[in-house]
Scaffold this motif. Structure first.
Motif, PDB file in Angstrom:
ATOM      1  N   TYR A   1       7.580  -0.663  -5.029  1.00 58.84           N
ATOM      2  CA  TYR A   1       6.601   0.090  -5.803  1.00 58.84           C
ATOM      3  C   TYR A   1       5.692   0.762  -4.787  1.00 58.84           C
ATOM      4  N   PHE A   2       6.007   2.027  -4.494  1.00 61.42           N
ATOM      5  CA  PHE A   2       5.158   2.850  -3.650  1.00 61.42           C
ATOM      6  C   PHE A   2       4.091   3.476  -4.547  1.00 61.42           C
ATOM      7  N   LYS A   3       2.848   3.099  -4.339  1.00 56.07           N
ATOM      8  CA  LYS A   3       1.780   3.449  -5.256  1.00 56.07           C
ATOM      9  C   LYS A   3       0.962   4.623  -4.740  1.00 56.07           C
TER      10      LYS A   3
ATOM     11  N   ILE B   1      -3.723   0.551   0.120  1.00 47.30           N
ATOM     12  CA  ILE B   1      -3.029   0.436   1.407  1.00 47.30           C
ATOM     13  C   ILE B   1      -1.589   0.889   1.176  1.00 47.30           C
ATOM     14  N   PRO B   2      -1.198   2.054   1.675  1.00 48.33           N
ATOM     15  CA  PRO B   2       0.116   2.624   1.327  1.00 48.33           C
ATOM     16  C   PRO B   2       1.266   2.043   2.141  1.00 48.33           C
TER      17      PRO B   2
ATOM     18  N   ALA C   1      -4.459  -5.270   6.367  1.00 51.75           N
ATOM     19  CA  ALA C   1      -5.593  -5.344   5.442  1.00 51.75           C
ATOM     20  C   ALA C   1      -6.912  -5.261   6.216  1.00 51.75           C
ATOM     21  N   ALA C   2      -7.002  -5.981   7.336  1.00 53.30           N
ATOM     22  CA  ALA C   2      -8.220  -5.928   8.152  1.00 53.30           C
ATOM     23  C   ALA C   2      -8.457  -4.520   8.691  1.00 53.30           C
TER      24      ALA C   2
ATOM     25  N   LEU D   1     -12.435  -3.860  -3.180  1.00 52.21           N
ATOM     26  CA  LEU D   1     -11.113  -4.226  -3.671  1.00 52.21           C
ATOM     27  C   LEU D   1     -10.077  -3.447  -2.873  1.00 52.21           C
ATOM     28  N   LEU D   2      -8.981  -4.106  -2.502  1.00 55.69           N
ATOM     29  CA  LEU D   2      -7.884  -3.446  -1.819  1.00 55.69           C
ATOM     30  C   LEU D   2      -6.573  -3.901  -2.457  1.00 55.69           C
TER      31      LEU D   2
END
Length: 774
Positions: free
Chosen positions: A356-358, A417-418, A326-327, A338-339
């Motif tokens: 769940y691959f978005k 973030i994939p 995330a960082a 927003l992440l």
């Protein structure tokens, strides 16, 4: 048919070796052979049949001596491979007979590759169990025991009656089987390919950790995370596991903000105090009265000092690289607010499952389900600006929060973030088992969406879709409805053109004009029909083109003669199914940033022809575009129901699409250098270049017979032309221009059917790119 005896069949015709004909009422009855009943604690039934409609799964009924009941029936579960299904049947010694209902899952000619009973493999049943943490082992065992006890309690009278009858404990054995099977069937399906995928990329070597420490030193900003965790009476061991997963993070700049919502179990409070005494990064507050999750989440957020709030449930867990990743993405996207990441479930059997691959953020998909969800990360100043969580939206409080936050910022400030950074633990009663577990949450979700529609002044309303936990969008009437011109290129083909026109007339709209572009038809009946339409000048315009076939040119020619404020491109081999399509289109195109609306197209046999287009996928040379969900059953709900719900795509087909005339003129219509193929994809890419969005609306449904007039590109001349136009697309747009933002890089690029790839098609930032795999 191994392991079976007393076999009888209904509604099944055998037409050859392995070939059978089934219908919606086909059934098979059999008994388990005595040697299996006497020697196995559990047996496994397996059937392999294709094709099969997974939206209408096969069901097994188990008769323990009292006949067949719905309560004693279970859906067959998919096994490895596309066509294999099965179920474990415990305590076979108490099973009188078994019935398999195909119930429409297979209709017509099919191949039956396997149909048998075997001993359950104890290695398969125990696989990974002993390697799990003690907390996870206890969760699995507790879940199964609880299910059995609940089933026994619900059948208490029946069981007590059995004791006094000649039926040997039929009710008890049925209840035990029901409890055990309920746990297994409600456990998310774990794909071996995904287990391998997550195992390889979630495992951190010492080299990975050293790389992450070194890479973090170069971050331009090192965000401080406040993990917000509302707590209410969780199993203590799962709460500890959740906290331990934070303490195992490779990124050090975080704090945990806990708010206990008056848990009645004092062990929970004692555990929180003990954890905080051990780790100064843990802050907590004990609420005196229970205020439910919105109030307790706000209480936890009030403790926060971080730059970003990270939402986490009190019984889930994170991989060790979650906060570091995330960082990393915050550093790569300055100014993001927003992440959100990909997520999976940790199922009742102890496996990682159901990932769940978005894709990139899609607010329209948010109108069907909470795309954002886990791992959700919020800029703390933005969180405070919108007022935090709202009371009255419990169960979907984070859904409501995300909708309110996204209204305040540019969508470019929302980062996907994939990577799977959140493991959603399945426990009984959780929505991780099924959306229907918490109906109140779904009602709150619809209220959240409708509240968003009202704030944005969208002519939309959120309603039930008929799919548990999934919402649908109803369009409302707009003021001053715009005129629409439907442009239909055709050549001869009266057999498809006439049904197309007649279907449009059945949904007649006084503000709709139909422009038919005739590409040099020479069939007498077709010409006579066109002359008949030409005389109806109020509704029809017929344009004659005597040039070589060029779809782009024909569309441009038709639009030149069109008078509508909205342009519809429509193939002549389509038929309208939805009666309110014009009503829906006007509503969508009244929203400023919607640039194009596509439809859901079905083949005449009910299978999907089109519901959006994915770019750069499919194994072609070069890879340009494929239809999403192509040839899947029309009733099937795949990929979290994305085969059935409103969403954005990078492109849609010109077989049926709508856009504003002003936008058409702005981009210059279709590029006539694409005579046959990819002209619609090119058009869509230029629409997106204008900052406009392309959506596919499942509420606009049509039958598409696909390329009947022109024929498929199978002869050598057409194959060469298709390859030439594909190369032209690649030269014009390049690989980056054809990167699909909505198709996850974790899926294989060789297939549009959401198959887990061997590795992500992008960087794995916590892995040293120069290190050897492993």
């Amino acid at each position: 048919m191994a392991g079976m005896t007393d076999l009888r069949i209904e509604g099944i015709e055998v037409i050859g070796a392995g070939k059978v004909v089934l219908d919606a009422h086909s059934k098979v009855f059999f008994k388990i052979k005595p040697y299996l009943k006497l020697s196995a604690l559990s047996v496994q039934f397996i059937v392999s049949v294709r094709p099969v409609d997974t939206a209408r799964p096969m069901r097994v009924y188990i008769d323990h001596g009292r006949g067949y009941t719905v309560a004693g029936s279970y859906l067959l579960q998919p096994l490895e491979g596309e066509s294999r299904f099965g179920i474990h049947i415990p305590l076979p010694q108490f099973v009188h007979e078994v019935r398999i209902d195909f119930q429409g899952a297979v209709v017509g000619a099919a191949e039956l590759d396997a149909f048998y009973i075997q001993r359950s493999d104890p290695r398969a049943l125990l696989r990974n169990f002993l390697d799990l943490s003690e907390a996870d082992q206890r969760t699995i065992i507790t879940g199964k025991v609880s299910s059995v006890v609940a089933a026994i309690r619900s059948r208490r009278t029946e069981i007590e009656q059995d004791v006094a009858t000649s039926i040997p404990m039929a009710g008890l054995s049925s209840a035990v089987s029901h409890g055990l099977l309920w746990s297994a069937i409600h456990s998310a399906h774990s794909d071996p390919l995904y287990r391998s995928f997550i195992g390889r990329f979630n495992h951190l070597t010492e080299g990975d950790r050293a790389w992450m420490r070194q890479r973090a030193e170069s971050f331009g900003t090192k965000p401080f995370f406040s993990v917000v965790m509302p707590v209410y009476n969780p199993p203590v061991d799962l709460l500890i596991e959740a906290v331990r997963s934070l303490q195992a993070q490779t990124y050090p700049h975080w704090e945990l903000c806990l708010a206990d919502d008056a848990s009645p179990d004092f062990a929970v409070r004692n555990t929180i105090v003990r954890l905080a005494e051990e780790d100064p990064r843990i802050r907590y507050v004990f609420r005196e009265t229970n205020g439910h999750i919105s109030e307790s989440s706000n209480a936890a957020a009030a403790l926060a000092a971080g730059d970003y709030l990270v939402l986490m449930d009190n019984d889930d867990f994170l991989p060790a690289h979650a906060l570091w990743t995330a960082a990393y993405y915050i550093d790569q996207n300055p100014g993001c607010k927003l992440l959100y990441s990909d997520e999976d479930k940790f199922n009742l059997e102890g496996f990682h499952a159901d990932p769940y691959f978005k894709g990139d953020f899609d607010r329209f998909l948010m109108y069907g389900h909470n795309l954002f969800s886990h791992l959700g990360i919020y800029d703390r100043a933005l969180f405070n600006e919108v007022g935090g969580f709202r009371k009255g939206y419990e169960g979907s409080q984070d859904y409501d929060l995300t909708l309110r936050c996204m209204e305040r910022i540019d969508e470019k400030q929302i980062v996907h973030i994939p990577h799977v950074l959140y493991h959603w633990r399945q426990v009984l009663g959780s929505t991780a088992i099924g959306a229907g577990q918490k109906d109140y949450a779904f009602e709150a979700a619809k209220r959240s969406i409708n509240s968003h529609f009202e704030r944005m002044a969208y002519p939309l309303r959120s309603v039930d879709s008929g799919i548990p936990g999934i919402a649908s969008v109803q369009t409302l009437t707009v003021e001053n409805p715009q005129t629409i011109s439907i442009v239909i290129p055709t050549r001869n083909g009266l057999g498809v053109l006439k049904p197309c026109i007649e279907s449009l007339m059945r949904v007649a709209d006084p503000l709709v004009q139909i422009v038919i572009v005739d590409n040099f038809s020479d069939d007498a009946e077709t010409l006579a029909y066109l002359d008949e339409l030409r005389r109806d000048r109020n509704r029809f315009v017929v344009v004659r083109s005597e040039t070589d076939f060029n779809f782009s040119h024909l569309c441009n020619l038709g639009v030149q003669r069109a008078t509508g404020e909205i342009i519809c491109l429509l193939n002549n081999d389509t038929e309208v199914v939805t009666t309110d399509l014009f009503h829906r289109v006007r509503a969508w195109l009244s929203i400023d940033d919607v640039g194009m609306v596509g439809a859901r197209l079905l083949f005449p046999d009910g299978f999907l022809q089109h519901f959006g287009v994915y770019l750069g996928i499919g194994g072609g040379d070069p890879e340009i575009a494929v239809h999403a969900h192509f040839r899947r059953p029309g009733a099937e709900h795949t990929q979290f129901s994305k085969s059935k719900i409103l969403q954005q795509f990078a492109a849609v087909t010109a077989a049926c699409c709508f856009m504003r005339r002003t936008d058409w003129d702005q981009i210059g219509g279709m590029d006539e250098s694409f005579a046959v193929a990819y002209n619609d994809v090119d058009l869509c890419l230029r629409v997106r270049q204008q900052g406009l969005k392309i959506i596919c609306d499942p509420g606009i449904t049509m039958i598409h017979k696909e390329s009947i007039t022109r024929g498929a590109d199978v002869n050598p001349t057409k194959v060469v032309r298709l390859k030439r136009e594909a190369e032209h697309m690649m030269a014009k747009w390049g690989a980056e221009g054809l990167r699909d933002p909505f198709f996850s890089p974790n899926f294989s690029a060789r297939s549009p059917y959401f198959e887990v790839g061997e590795s992500p098609r992008g960087p794995v930032p916590w892995k040293d790119p120069e290190a050897a795999p492993g």
